[in-house]
Motif scaffolding. Structure first.
Motif, PDB file in Angstrom:
ATOM      1  N   LYS A  66      30.718   4.767 -35.637  1.00 58.53           N
ATOM      2  CA  LYS A  66      31.363   3.683 -36.368  1.00 58.53           C
ATOM      3  C   LYS A  66      32.786   4.055 -36.753  1.00 58.53           C
ATOM      4  N   GLU A  67      33.623   3.039 -36.875  1.00 58.57           N
ATOM      5  CA  GLU A  67      34.979   3.253 -37.377  1.00 58.57           C
ATOM      6  C   GLU A  67      35.003   2.923 -38.859  1.00 58.57           C
ATOM      7  N   LEU A  68      35.745   3.687 -39.610  1.00 56.40           N
ATOM      8  CA  LEU A  68      35.862   3.475 -41.038  1.00 56.40           C
ATOM      9  C   LEU A  68      36.756   2.278 -41.324  1.00 56.40           C
ATOM     10  N   ASP A  69      36.251   1.345 -42.129  1.00 52.91           N
ATOM     11  CA  ASP A  69      37.059   0.240 -42.636  1.00 52.91           C
ATOM     12  C   ASP A  69      37.567   0.693 -43.997  1.00 52.91           C
ATOM     13  N   LEU A  70      38.699   1.376 -43.986  1.00 50.76           N
ATOM     14  CA  LEU A  70      39.234   1.984 -45.201  1.00 50.76           C
ATOM     15  C   LEU A  70      39.549   0.937 -46.262  1.00 50.76           C
ATOM     16  N   ASN A  71      40.069  -0.223 -45.859  1.00 51.04           N
ATOM     17  CA  ASN A  71      40.382  -1.267 -46.839  1.00 51.04           C
ATOM     18  C   ASN A  71      39.120  -1.748 -47.555  1.00 51.04           C
ATOM     19  N   ASN A  72      38.033  -1.907 -46.815  1.00 52.70           N
ATOM     20  CA  ASN A  72      36.768  -2.322 -47.425  1.00 52.70           C
ATOM     21  C   ASN A  72      36.262  -1.257 -48.390  1.00 52.70           C
ATOM     22  N   SER A 156      25.481   6.393 -53.674  1.00 56.30           N
ATOM     23  CA  SER A 156      24.903   6.375 -52.343  1.00 56.30           C
ATOM     24  C   SER A 156      25.288   5.131 -51.539  1.00 56.30           C
ATOM     25  N   THR A 157      26.289   4.409 -51.958  1.00 55.34           N
ATOM     26  CA  THR A 157      26.678   3.226 -51.210  1.00 55.34           C
ATOM     27  C   THR A 157      28.098   3.358 -50.693  1.00 55.34           C
ATOM     28  N   ALA A 158      28.299   2.873 -49.491  1.00 55.85           N
ATOM     29  CA  ALA A 158      29.646   2.884 -48.902  1.00 55.85           C
ATOM     30  C   ALA A 158      29.829   1.634 -48.098  1.00 55.85           C
TER      31      ALA A 158
END
Length: 158
Positions: A66-72, A156-158
């Motif tokens: 997966k790619e990180l959605d840094l803004n989210n 534990s949430t991202a």
């Protein structure tokens, strides 16, 4: 720096079932994946992030596909901005070097000022894999045993 025996001892003490795969040193995720091809488990990547003021440190564990959605993630955490932490900050926070970032750095009681985050979709998987602070081996565990409560390190949430 944590050792293999530190890691296996902590996992055994916590009653966490795991397996360890020895392999040649891997310089990239693709190389590591090739060494553990055929083994069950989601390959993970561990990202060390800091907030804009450098007052909060996060260790994000996510599926390496997966790619990180840094803004989210910034929005989810209520931060103004996140960036990758420097090698110096990583060493101070987790006692690890770039390239071997792992949640096992949190085993050391001197390295717990980091909030541990897991990609929640990944936690549905049967097995998660991590490299234990070295690029020459990989460990795997069921995700329910990798909860932040067992590391006493955060959300534990991202």
């Amino acid at each position: 720096m944590i050792t293999r025996s530190d890691i296996t001892g902590a996992l055994d003490a916590a009653g966490i079932t795991f397996s360890l795969v020895e392999h040649e040193e891997a310089r990239t995720t693709a190389e590591a994946d090739a060494f553990i091809e055929g083994y069950e488990g989601v390959r993970t990547k561990s990202l060390f992030l800091v907030n804009r003021k450098r007052t909060a440190r996060y260790l994000l564990i996510m599926d390496d596909q997966k790619e990180l959605d840094l803004n989210n993630l910034v929005t989810t955490l209520g931060e103004n901005r996140l960036s990758f932490g420097s090698a110096e900050r990583l060493a101070t926070a987790l006692g690890l070097e770039p390239g071997v970032v792992s949640p096992f750095g949190l085993i050391d009681p001197h390295h717990r000022e980091v909030t541990l985050l897991f990609d929640t979709e990944m936690l549905e998987e049967k097995t998660l894999t991590f490299h234990p602070g070295t690029t020459g081996r990989r460990s795997s565990s069921p995700p329910r045993t990798c909860s932040p409560s067992s590391t006493d390190s955060g959300s534990s949430t991202a």
